[in-house]
Write a protein that holds these residues in place. Structure first.
Motif, mmCIF file in Angstrom:
data_model
loop_
_atom_site.group_PDB
_atom_site.id
_atom_site.type_symbol
_atom_site.label_atom_id
_atom_site.label_comp_id
_atom_site.label_asym_id
_atom_site.label_seq_id
_atom_site.Cartn_x
_atom_site.Cartn_y
_atom_site.Cartn_z
ATOM 1 N N PHE A 283 0.477 -0.859 0.107
ATOM 2 C CA PHE A 283 0.230 0.488 0.030
ATOM 3 C C PHE A 283 0.703 0.810 -0.176
ATOM 4 O O PHE A 283 2.196 1.258 -0.170
ATOM 5 C CB PHE A 283 -1.445 -0.017 1.620
ATOM 6 N N ARG A 284 0.560 2.646 -0.602
ATOM 7 C CA ARG A 284 0.762 3.698 -0.083
ATOM 8 C C ARG A 284 0.525 4.269 1.146
ATOM 9 O O ARG A 284 -0.358 4.761 1.539
ATOM 10 C CB ARG A 284 1.006 4.901 -0.960
ATOM 11 N N ASP A 285 2.041 5.107 1.908
ATOM 12 C CA ASP A 285 1.174 6.210 2.938
ATOM 13 C C ASP A 285 1.126 7.023 2.323
ATOM 14 O O ASP A 285 0.782 7.643 1.300
ATOM 15 C CB ASP A 285 2.979 6.160 4.230
ATOM 16 N N PRO A 286 0.492 8.735 3.139
ATOM 17 C CA PRO A 286 -0.017 9.472 2.588
ATOM 18 C C PRO A 286 0.634 10.124 2.057
ATOM 19 O O PRO A 286 0.623 10.821 1.123
ATOM 20 C CB PRO A 286 -0.154 10.114 4.328
ATOM 21 N N ASP A 287 2.343 10.089 2.279
ATOM 22 C CA ASP A 287 2.986 10.676 1.171
ATOM 23 C C ASP A 287 3.550 9.807 -0.347
ATOM 24 O O ASP A 287 4.252 10.457 -1.350
ATOM 25 C CB ASP A 287 4.597 10.918 1.586
ATOM 26 N N GLY A 288 2.917 8.920 -0.349
ATOM 27 C CA GLY A 288 2.815 8.727 -1.968
ATOM 28 C C GLY A 288 3.869 7.141 -1.429
ATOM 29 O O GLY A 288 4.440 6.709 -2.480
ATOM 30 N N ASN A 289 4.739 6.463 -0.738
ATOM 31 C CA ASN A 289 5.439 6.506 -0.433
ATOM 32 C C ASN A 289 5.182 4.774 -0.842
ATOM 33 O O ASN A 289 4.344 4.388 0.592
ATOM 34 C CB ASN A 289 7.314 5.982 0.624
ATOM 35 N N GLY A 290 5.813 3.763 -1.198
ATOM 36 C CA GLY A 290 5.290 2.013 -1.116
ATOM 37 C C GLY A 290 5.694 2.042 0.674
ATOM 38 O O GLY A 290 6.494 2.152 0.744
ATOM 39 N N ILE A 291 5.065 0.818 0.710
ATOM 40 C CA ILE A 291 5.290 0.510 1.744
ATOM 41 C C ILE A 291 4.789 -1.384 1.552
ATOM 42 O O ILE A 291 3.424 -1.636 1.570
ATOM 43 C CB ILE A 291 4.077 0.762 3.278
ATOM 44 N N THR A 292 5.668 -2.595 2.426
ATOM 45 C CA THR A 292 5.454 -3.065 1.642
ATOM 46 C C THR A 292 5.382 -4.407 3.347
ATOM 47 O O THR A 292 6.711 -3.453 3.906
ATOM 48 C CB THR A 292 6.250 -3.911 1.001
ATOM 49 N N LEU A 293 3.960 -5.046 3.108
ATOM 50 C CA LEU A 293 4.205 -5.995 4.824
ATOM 51 C C LEU A 293 4.724 -7.029 4.202
ATOM 52 O O LEU A 293 3.838 -7.213 3.802
ATOM 53 C CB LEU A 293 2.911 -5.705 6.211
ATOM 54 N N LEU A 294 5.579 -7.593 4.990
ATOM 55 C CA LEU A 294 5.990 -9.245 4.964
ATOM 56 C C LEU A 294 4.966 -9.922 6.709
ATOM 57 O O LEU A 294 5.850 -9.474 7.074
ATOM 58 C CB LEU A 294 7.587 -9.645 4.540
#
Length: 83
Positions: free
Chosen positions: A67-78
């Protein structure tokens, strides 16, 4: 891919072949975190209003959620360790 880090379970850099696995960066930066139960984490984040898709089992066999954080950075949870 490969993880470069100083100690197991600590933050590190993950490098992979994007020609094989695809370009994964969705924003300015892509951050990867691990958790013990991705389904539980998904439910908690969804309850707090995060707009995201449920976790998926990937071709390499690991379970992840992106998903993306509010600033548009990609977040991957494993799920589990990623070392």
């Amino acid at each position: 891919g490969a993880k470069i880090g100083f100690d197991k379970g600590q933050p590190g850099l993950i490098i992979w072949n994007e020609n094989k696995w695809g370009k994964h960066t969705t924003g300015v930066v892509n951050l990867v975190f691990s958790c013990s139960s991705l389904d539980e984490t998904y439910e908690q984040l969804k309850a707090r209003g995060l707009d995201c898709q449920p976790p998926a089992t990937m071709e390499y066999g690991g379970k992840e959620m992106n998903f993306r954080d509010p600033d548009g950075n990609g977040i991957t949870l494993l799920e589990g360790a990623y070392c």
